[in-house]
Design a protein around this motif. Structure first.
Motif, PDB file in Angstrom:
ATOM      1  N   ASN A 154       6.932 -14.674   0.379  1.00  0.00           N
ATOM      2  CA  ASN A 154       6.268 -13.567  -0.317  1.00  0.00           C
ATOM      3  C   ASN A 154       6.909 -12.233   0.035  1.00  0.00           C
ATOM      4  O   ASN A 154       7.160 -11.382  -0.828  1.00  0.00           O
ATOM      5  N   LEU A 155       7.172 -12.039   1.321  1.00  0.00           N
ATOM      6  CA  LEU A 155       7.743 -10.785   1.800  1.00  0.00           C
ATOM      7  C   LEU A 155       9.123 -10.545   1.190  1.00  0.00           C
ATOM      8  O   LEU A 155       9.449  -9.435   0.742  1.00  0.00           O
ATOM      9  N   ALA A 156       9.938 -11.595   1.164  1.00  0.00           N
ATOM     10  CA  ALA A 156      11.289 -11.464   0.605  1.00  0.00           C
ATOM     11  C   ALA A 156      11.247 -11.182  -0.892  1.00  0.00           C
ATOM     12  O   ALA A 156      12.003 -10.355  -1.408  1.00  0.00           O
ATOM     13  N   MET A 157      10.368 -11.882  -1.606  1.00  0.00           N
ATOM     14  CA  MET A 157      10.273 -11.648  -3.045  1.00  0.00           C
ATOM     15  C   MET A 157       9.748 -10.255  -3.351  1.00  0.00           C
ATOM     16  O   MET A 157      10.242  -9.576  -4.266  1.00  0.00           O
ATOM     17  N   ALA A 158       8.758  -9.815  -2.615  1.00  0.00           N
ATOM     18  CA  ALA A 158       8.163  -8.501  -2.875  1.00  0.00           C
ATOM     19  C   ALA A 158       9.161  -7.370  -2.709  1.00  0.00           C
ATOM     20  O   ALA A 158       9.072  -6.342  -3.379  1.00  0.00           O
ATOM     21  N   THR A 159      10.136  -7.557  -1.850  1.00  0.00           N
ATOM     22  CA  THR A 159      11.135  -6.516  -1.592  1.00  0.00           C
ATOM     23  C   THR A 159      12.447  -6.765  -2.323  1.00  0.00           C
ATOM     24  O   THR A 159      13.410  -6.015  -2.144  1.00  0.00           O
ATOM     25  N   GLY A 160      12.499  -7.816  -3.121  1.00  0.00           N
ATOM     26  CA  GLY A 160      13.717  -8.111  -3.880  1.00  0.00           C
ATOM     27  C   GLY A 160      14.859  -8.623  -3.037  1.00  0.00           C
ATOM     28  O   GLY A 160      16.024  -8.555  -3.448  1.00  0.00           O
ATOM     29  N   ASN A 161      14.541  -9.157  -1.858  1.00  0.00           N
ATOM     30  CA  ASN A 161      15.596  -9.606  -0.945  1.00  0.00           C
ATOM     31  C   ASN A 161      15.876 -11.097  -1.091  1.00  0.00           C
ATOM     32  O   ASN A 161      15.795 -11.880  -0.139  1.00  0.00           O
ATOM     33  N   ILE A 162      16.230 -11.497  -2.290  1.00  0.00           N
ATOM     34  CA  ILE A 162      16.563 -12.889  -2.609  1.00  0.00           C
ATOM     35  C   ILE A 162      17.686 -12.864  -3.644  1.00  0.00           C
ATOM     36  O   ILE A 162      17.713 -12.017  -4.534  1.00  0.00           O
ATOM     37  N   SER A 197       0.813  -1.226   0.000  1.00  0.00           N
ATOM     38  CA  SER A 197       0.000   0.000   0.000  1.00  0.00           C
ATOM     39  C   SER A 197       0.843   1.271   0.000  1.00  0.00           C
ATOM     40  O   SER A 197       0.379   2.322  -0.444  1.00  0.00           O
ATOM     41  N   GLU A 198       2.092   1.180   0.457  1.00  0.00           N
ATOM     42  CA  GLU A 198       2.944   2.368   0.496  1.00  0.00           C
ATOM     43  C   GLU A 198       3.954   2.387  -0.653  1.00  0.00           C
ATOM     44  O   GLU A 198       4.894   3.180  -0.649  1.00  0.00           O
ATOM     45  N   GLY A 199       3.756   1.525  -1.625  1.00  0.00           N
ATOM     46  CA  GLY A 199       4.596   1.551  -2.819  1.00  0.00           C
ATOM     47  C   GLY A 199       6.031   1.129  -2.577  1.00  0.00           C
ATOM     48  O   GLY A 199       6.948   1.622  -3.254  1.00  0.00           O
ATOM     49  N   LEU A 200       6.254   0.193  -1.650  1.00  0.00           N
ATOM     50  CA  LEU A 200       7.610  -0.229  -1.311  1.00  0.00           C
ATOM     51  C   LEU A 200       8.011  -1.537  -1.988  1.00  0.00           C
ATOM     52  O   LEU A 200       9.086  -2.080  -1.717  1.00  0.00           O
ATOM     53  N   VAL A 201       7.168  -2.043  -2.877  1.00  0.00           N
ATOM     54  CA  VAL A 201       7.499  -3.266  -3.617  1.00  0.00           C
ATOM     55  C   VAL A 201       8.642  -2.983  -4.592  1.00  0.00           C
ATOM     56  O   VAL A 201       8.683  -1.930  -5.237  1.00  0.00           O
ATOM     57  N   ASP A 202       9.577  -3.937  -4.685  1.00  0.00           N
ATOM     58  CA  ASP A 202      10.642  -3.836  -5.689  1.00  0.00           C
ATOM     59  C   ASP A 202      10.054  -4.336  -7.010  1.00  0.00           C
ATOM     60  O   ASP A 202      10.156  -5.511  -7.363  1.00  0.00           O
ATOM     61  N   GLU A 203       9.442  -3.400  -7.750  1.00  0.00           N
ATOM     62  CA  GLU A 203       8.695  -3.764  -8.951  1.00  0.00           C
ATOM     63  C   GLU A 203       9.588  -4.398 -10.014  1.00  0.00           C
ATOM     64  O   GLU A 203       9.179  -5.323 -10.713  1.00  0.00           O
ATOM     65  N   ALA A 204      10.808  -3.902 -10.137  1.00  0.00           N
ATOM     66  CA  ALA A 204      11.707  -4.437 -11.164  1.00  0.00           C
ATOM     67  C   ALA A 204      12.055  -5.889 -10.861  1.00  0.00           C
ATOM     68  O   ALA A 204      12.071  -6.743 -11.759  1.00  0.00           O
ATOM     69  N   PHE A 205      12.338  -6.206  -9.594  1.00  0.00           N
ATOM     70  CA  PHE A 205      12.654  -7.586  -9.219  1.00  0.00           C
ATOM     71  C   PHE A 205      11.462  -8.488  -9.485  1.00  0.00           C
ATOM     72  O   PHE A 205      11.591  -9.564 -10.082  1.00  0.00           O
ATOM     73  N   VAL A 206      10.297  -8.063  -9.039  1.00  0.00           N
ATOM     74  CA  VAL A 206       9.099  -8.882  -9.197  1.00  0.00           C
ATOM     75  C   VAL A 206       8.797  -9.114 -10.670  1.00  0.00           C
ATOM     76  O   VAL A 206       8.487 -10.233 -11.098  1.00  0.00           O
ATOM     77  N   ALA A 207       8.911  -8.063 -11.475  1.00  0.00           N
ATOM     78  CA  ALA A 207       8.607  -8.195 -12.898  1.00  0.00           C
ATOM     79  C   ALA A 207       9.577  -9.138 -13.589  1.00  0.00           C
ATOM     80  O   ALA A 207       9.187  -9.917 -14.480  1.00  0.00           O
ATOM     81  N   GLY A 208      10.840  -9.115 -13.191  1.00  0.00           N
ATOM     82  CA  GLY A 208      11.837  -9.930 -13.859  1.00  0.00           C
ATOM     83  C   GLY A 208      11.967 -11.337 -13.322  1.00  0.00           C
ATOM     84  O   GLY A 208      12.384 -12.246 -14.048  1.00  0.00           O
ATOM     85  N   ARG A 209      11.592 -11.555 -12.056  1.00  0.00           N
ATOM     86  CA  ARG A 209      11.922 -12.825 -11.421  1.00  0.00           C
ATOM     87  C   ARG A 209      10.711 -13.650 -10.987  1.00  0.00           C
ATOM     88  O   ARG A 209      10.873 -14.819 -10.627  1.00  0.00           O
TER      89      ARG A 209
END
Length: 949
Positions: free
Chosen positions: A553-561, A471-483
Motif C-alpha cells: 500500500n505504501l509503495a503504491m500510494a507514493t508511486g514507488n513501483i 493526511s499531508e497530501g503526499l500521495v502520488d495521485e496521478a500514479f494511483v489514478a492510472g495504475r
C-alpha cells in the motif's frame, strides 16, 4: 591464463553519453567521455602494465607502472587516472616508458622475497607477471633496509597475511572500502614504513574484518592468500556455480584440482554479486566433504533402535513399502512431504510432483512456510505476483531506502555492501527495527531515522506512516489514478486517514516518537525514488501478511513501483526460498502459484502427469504436526529441511515426529529431525549436482556439478527412484529435462532452459515470449493483476503479550558467520566467530536481574525454557531481548510459541514473552536433549547389514 579473477582493465571513470575519439598507439578509439586512458586502451585490445589498478576499484594511480605519453603534455601521466580527451594521442610503448616501468619494478622487487619457485602464488602473481612484462632480469638494490623479515599473520582461519610480500599498492584497503564497505583495513605510517593493518584489533581475527575475502581477491601478490591454496597448491580448472547459502545467490567459480575444491572465487560476471562474496560463500564450503556426512542409506524400525546400513535398492524398496502400507491402512491423506529451500528448483519440483502423483495428496509444504509465506500471500493480493519487484542493482538508483525488519549486513551481506555503496553516494536510510542493526551507524553510513519499534507493532507503524502520507497530501495521485483500483483506494484512504492511525495516536503502541514517524514518512514519500526492503522481521509475525500488504500500500500510494530505484523487495533468507515457492511446494498451489481448485490448471497438470489430481488443498506444516499428534497423519518425507530445529515450539514438533510411523529424512547430516527418522537417505551438496536456484530478485542461476556425489546419487535421482518404486514412472536423464517440463507447464518460466541460462548467465523470471531474456523490474506498465489493489490493514495486537510473569519480549535473528540451523556453517571454521547462541539484553534489564556479561541465564516462556549465555548490549532497547538460532543445543525454538500469521501460519518467531534470570545449570530440556543426542549417536554405529529391520 590465471584462474584468479584479477581484472585486466583500469577502472572506467564516471562516463557520459558523449563519445570521444582519440588515438592510442596510432589506433583510433571511440569511447564515452569520462573513460580512463587505460580502459580505452583495453577496449582497443592494448594491454598497459599495471599493479594498483583493477576494474572493480576506483583509479588510484600509486604504482606508476601504467604511465603513458600524451602528445603535447609534459611528463608521464598514469593511464588509470588520466581521462580521455577528443583528439588525444597516446603512446603506451616507448624506450622512455620501458626504462621508467622497469625502474619502478626494480624498486618493488628490491623489497620483495625472491622465492617465486616456492611461493604459493607462483604462476598466479601479478607482480611476477609484470616483472616479466617489463623485462626485469636483475635488481641493482640487493643491499639495504627491507621488510623481508616481517612475520606473517595467520590468525584468520581462511587466509594468511604476509607483510614481507606486500607492495603497499592499497588494493586490499580500497577493496574493503569500495566493495565491501567495512573500512576495516588501513595503511599506517608513510614512505618506507608504510604497512597494511587491520583496524580494531592486533591481527586480522580480532579486527573489524568480516572475512569477505575482497582483500584476498584484490591482492596482486602472495601477501594475502587463501590458506587452502597455500596448503594444496594452485587450482587447475574452474566451474561456475551458485552459492548455496542466502537468498542473494552469488555466482562463484569453484576452482579445482581434479574433483577437489581448492578455493571459491566470486564471479565478476555474476548478475547478483558482480565479483563479491561473503565469508560463508567464499570460504565456508568445507562442510560438503566433512566427516559427519552420511553417505550410505540407513533404516530402522524404531527411533530407539540402531541404524542399519543398507544398499540404495533396499532403502528405496523399504521406503516405498512403508508408504504403500500407510496409504492402504490409513488412506492417502495420512502421508505427505516437505520440500527444501536449500535444494534445487528441479529437486523441489519433483518432490511436490511425487506427492501429488505417487502419494495422491496435496499434503506438501516447504520451509518457506516458516519464513516468507506472508510475502507470497501479501504481494499476490496487492500487486498480483508473489515475488519482489526489482533486481539488486536497482538499489543504486534509490534516493531513500526504507529498511524494515531486515539486517542485510548479517543476513544478505553482499547485497548490504551494494546498499552501502549507494548510501555513501548520498541516499538516505530509514531503519525500522527493534534492534540497532549495523546499518543504523556504520563507517560512512548513518541512518537518517531509526524507528525503534516494539516487536509485534509493525502494522501500527506502517499505518502511521501511511496516515502521514495521506493526511499531508503526499500521495502520488496521478500514479494511483492510472495504475490502481479506484474503489479499493478510496476505501483505504478513508480507513488510513482515521485519526486513530496518526503517529500521535500510535506512538504508545509502537514506542516510536510521533515526530520520528512523521519525519520518516515525509522523507520516503517525497523522494524521487523510494525503495522498501524487508525481511523476516516483517513476515514472522501474527500479522505478517497484513504487514506485507501494508508495505505494498505504501509503495503504491507514493508511486514507488515499476521503475529502477523503487519497489517492494523481500530479502529472502535461504538460497532457494523463492524457487521452492515457485515450484508449487505449497499445499494449495501448483507450480506458478496457481490454485489446486482451478480446473484449467489442474487439467493441464493431469494431462502432463497422467493421473487425476485432488482439488482440495493439503495440510500445511503445522497441520501435519497437529494431525500426527492426533493420530491421523502417519508418514512424512522430508528433503533437506530440519524442522525439529527450525520450527517453533520444539517440544510440540518433536512430539509430532515421535508419533509418526514412518519418517524419511533425506539430508547431508544426521540432523535434529533425523534423530526421529526411520529411514535416512543421504543427500548431495550443491557441489555434487546440476540444477538451478532462484534468488530473492527472481534470478534463476545454474549450479553445476564439480564432483561426483559422495553418496552416489543427487537428490533428484533419489526422488525419482522413490517415485518409480511407488509405481509412478519418472525417467529424467538430467535436471535440464526437469526444467524443460517446468517451462512447458509454468507461464512465467516458458522461456527458461539450460541453454538460455548458459548463454545469458542467469535469468530473472518472468521469462517467456513477451520477455525472452527475463524481467529485471516488475509491474512497469501495469501490475500483474492489472490494477494495483489497496487492502485495509487493521492493526491487531499479538496474543503474545508481556505480563508480570513474562515481562520481556524476545525476538530472534541471524548472524553473519552462521547460517540458518547451522548444519553447514557449524561444520566449518566459521565457529571461530560464533561458537554459541547468546542472549542480548539491555544494561537496565540486566541490572534489574543481577545479570553480568557472560552469565548463564534461564529463558522462560509459556512454551518452554532454555539456558543461554548473556551479552549486555546497547543494541537492545529496555524490555526487548534478542538471540540467534544457529545451534540446536541452545533451544531457541523451545521457547517460541505456536502463534502464527493469520493467513499463512508463518510462525511468530519475533514476539515471545519471556522472563530471564541467572542460573547455574542447563535447562531440563537441554539435559534431555543432550541425553537423547548421545543415545542417537550411539545408535548411529551400524550393526550388521544382514540383520532384520
Amino acid at each position: 591464463m590465471s584462474l584468479h579473477s584479477h581484472n585486466d582493465r583500469g577502472t572506467p571513470a564516471r562516463t557520459s553519453p558523449q563519445q570521444v575519439t582519440l588515438r592510442i598507439d596510432g589506433i583510433p578509439v571511440t569511447v564515452a567521455a569520462g573513460t580512463s586512458v587505460m580502459h580505452a586502451a583495453a577496449e582497443a585490445g592494448i594491454d598497459i602494465p599495471k599493479l594498483c589498478a583493477t576494474e572493480q576499484l576506483e583509479a588510484f594511480g600509486s604504482c606508476r607502472l601504467c604511465v603513458v605519453e600524451v602528445k603535447d603534455r609534459r611528463g608521464y601521466p598514469a593511464s588509470c587516472t588520466t581521462l580521455v580527451d577528443e583528439g588525444m594521442e597516446v603512446t603506451t610503448e616507448s624506450d622512455a616508458l620501458f626504462r621508467l616501468r622497469r625502474g619502478v619494478m626494480e624498486l618493488y622487487i628490491s623489497d620483495h622475497p625472491l622465492d617465486c619457485l616456492t611461493c604459493s602464488a607462483n604462476g598466479d602473481c601479478e607482480l611476477q607477471d609484470m616483472a616479466g612484462r617489463v623485462g626485469l632480469r636483475e635488481v641493482r638494490y640487493a643491499d639495504g633496509h627491507n621488510h623481508l623479515s616481517e612475520s606473517a599473520d595467520n590468525s584468520n582461519p581462511y587466509f594468511a597475511y604476509d607483510p614481507s610480500k606486500c607492495i603497499v599498492c592499497s588494493r586490499c584497503v580500497r577493496a574493503c572500502d569500495e566493495i565491501q564497505g567495512t573500512f576495516a583495513l588501513t595503511t599506517t605510517e608513510r614512505g618506507f614504513d608504510s604497512r597494511i593493518a587491520a583496524a580494531g584489533g592486533d591481527d586480522f581475527l580480532s579486527s573489524e574484518c568480516v572475512s569477505c575475502g575482497a582483500c584476498v581477491a584484490a591482492c596482486p601478490t602472495a601477501a594475502l592468500m587463501d590458506k587452502s591454496v597455500i596448503a594444496l597448491g594452485q587450482p587447475q580448472r574452474s566451474v561456475t556455480t551458485t552459492c548455496a547459502y542466502c537468498g542473494v545467490g552469488c555466482s562463484l567459480k569453484a576452482e579445482l584440482q581434479g574433483e577437489k575444491v581448492i578455493r571459491m572465487e566470486p564471479d565478476t560476471a555474476g548478475g547478483a554479486n558482480h565479483g563479491h562474496a561473503c565469508v560463508k560463500g567464499r570460504f565456508a564450503w568445507g562442510y560438503a566433504t566433512h566427516a559427519d556426512r552420511i553417505t550410505t542409506p540407513m533404516i530402522r524400525k524404531s527411533i530407539r533402535g540402531p541404524w542399519r546400513e543398507v544398499s540404495w535398492e533396499e532403502a528405496i524398496a523399504y521406503t516405498a513399502s512403508e508408504f504403500k502400507r500407510l496409504q492402504t491402512q490409513y488412506g492417502a491423506e495420512s502421508i505427505g512431504s516437505i520440500t527444501s529451500s536449500r535444494c534445487t528448483n528441479e529437486e523441489t519440483y519433483l518432490v511436490q510432483k511425487l506427492t501429488r502423483t505417487a502419494f495422491g495428496t496435496n499434503n506438501v509444504d516447504t520451509c518457506a512456510r516458516v519464513c516468507h509465506s506472508p510475502t507470497g500471500y501479501g504481494l499476490k493480493q496487492t500487486l498480483g505476483e508473489s515475488a519482489g519487484t526489482q533486481d539488486f542493482d536497482s538499489v543504486m538508483e534509490a534516493d531513500v531506502i526504507l529498511l524494515i525488519g531486515a539486517n542485510p549486513t548479517d543476513g544478505h551481506p553482499v547485497f548490504a555492501s551494494r546498499m552501502k555503496q549507494r548510501l555513501r553516494q548520498g541516499a538516505k536510510l530509514i531503519v525500522a527495527d527493534p534492534r540497532a542493526i549495523d546499518l543504523v551507524d556504520t563507517p560512512h553510513v548513518r541512518a537518517a531515522h531509526h524507528l525503534k519499534l516494539l516487536p509485534g507493532t509493525n502494522v501500527a507503524l506502517v499505518n502511521a506512516l501511511a496516515h502521514v502520507i495521506v493526511s499531508e497530501g503526499l500521495v502520488d495521485e496521478a500514479f494511483v489514478a492510472g495504475r490502481c483500483e479506484a474503489e479499493a483506494f478510496a476505501k483505504w484512504k478513508t480507513f488510513i486517514a482515521d485519526p486513530r492511525h496518526a503517529p500521535e495516536a500510535t506512538e504508545a503502541v509502537t514506542g516510536v516518537p510521533a515526530k520520528e514517524m512523521r519525519a520518516a514518512a515525509r522523507l520516503y514519500a517525497t523522494a524521487r525514488n523510494g525503495a522498501i526492503y524487508y525481511g523476516l522481521g516483517v513476515t514472522e509475525h501474527s500479522q505478517g501478511s497484513t504487514m506485507v500488504m501494508g508495505i505494498a500500500n505504501l509503495a503504491m500510494a507514493t508511486g514507488n513501483i515499476g521503475r529502477p530505484g523503487v519497489g517492494v523487495n523481500p530479502l529472502r533468507g535461504q538460497n532457494n526460498v523463492q524457487g521452492s515457492c515457485d515450484m508449487g511446494s505449497f499445499p494449495h498451489e501448483l507450480p506458478g502459484y496457481r490454485h489446486v481448485s482451478d480446473d484449467l490448471t489442474r487439467k493441464l497438470f493431469e494431462s502432463a502427469w497422467g493421473v487425476p489430481l485432488s482439488n482440495e488443498p493439503g495440510l500445511r506444516i503445522p497441520n501435519m504436526f497437529d494431525a500426527a499428534i492426533a493420530g491421523s497423519f502417519k508418514g512424512l518425507y522430508v528433503q533437506g529441511e530440519d524442522i525439529a530445529q527450525s520450527d517453533p515450539d520444539t517440544q510440540h514438533v518433536t512430539a509430532a515426529m515421535e508419533a509418526l510411523e514412518c519418517l524419511v529424512v533425506q539430508d547431508l547430516f544426521l540432523n535434529e529431525t533425523a534423530k526421529f527418522a526411520h529411514v535416512f537417505l543421504p543427500g548431495a551438496s550443491f557441489l555434487e549436482k546440476d540444477g538451478t536456484f532462484t534468488n530473492a530478485e527472481r534470478r534463476i542461476s545454474r549450479i553445476r556439478k564439480v564432483m561426483r556425489p559422495l553418496a552416489t546419487y543427487a537428490d533428484w535421482e533419489v526422488t525419482q527412484m522413490l517415485a518409480n518404486a511407488l509405481g509412478y514412472p519418472m525417467h529424467y536423464a538430467h535436471p535440464s529435462e526437469i526444467m524443460d517440463e517446468i517451462a512447458r507447464l509454468t507461464p512465467t518460466f516458458h522461456g527458461v532452459s539450460y541453454a538460455r541460462l548458459d548463454r545469458l548467465g542467469s535469468i530473472q523470471w518472468p521469462c517467456n515470449e513477451a520477455h525472452p531474456e527475463g524481467t529485471p523490474t516488475m509491474h512497469v506498465e501495469e501490475f500483474v493483476r492489472g490494477k494495483g489493489r489497496f487492502i485495509l490493514t487493521e492493526y491487531v495486537a499479538s496474543e503474545e503479550r508481556v505480563n508480570r510473569r513474562f515481562p520481556l519480549l524476545l525476538t530472534t535473528g541471524r548472524i553473519l558467520s552462521q547460517y540458518n540451523v547451522g548444519a553447514q556453517t557449524r561444520r566449518t571454521a566459521n565457529t571461530v566467530w560464533h561458537p554459541e547462541d547468546i542472549l542480548e539484553l539491555h544494561p537496565a534489564d540486566a541490572e534489574d536481574r543481577g545479570i553480568r556479561d557472560g552469565d548463564w541465564v534461564g529463558v522462560q516462556s509459556r512454551a518452554g525454557e532454555t539456558v543461554l549465555r548473556a551479552k549486555i548490549s546497547e543494541r537492545m532497547q529496555p524490555g526487548v531481548v534478542y538471540t540467534t538460532f544457529h545451534w540446536p543445543g541452545s533451544g531457541a525454538n523451545v521457547v517460541t510459541t505456536e502463534n502464527s500469521d493469520w493467513a499463512t501460519n508463518c510462525p511468530e518467531y519475533k514476539v515471545t514473552a519471556i522472563q530471564v534470570s541467572r542460573v547455574e545449570q542447563p535447562s531440563t530440556w537441554q539435559k534431555e536433549y543432550a541425553r537423547f543426542s548421545e543415545e542417537q549417536l550411539a545408535l548411529l554405529r551400524p550393526v550388521s547389514a544382514h540383520a532384520p529391520v
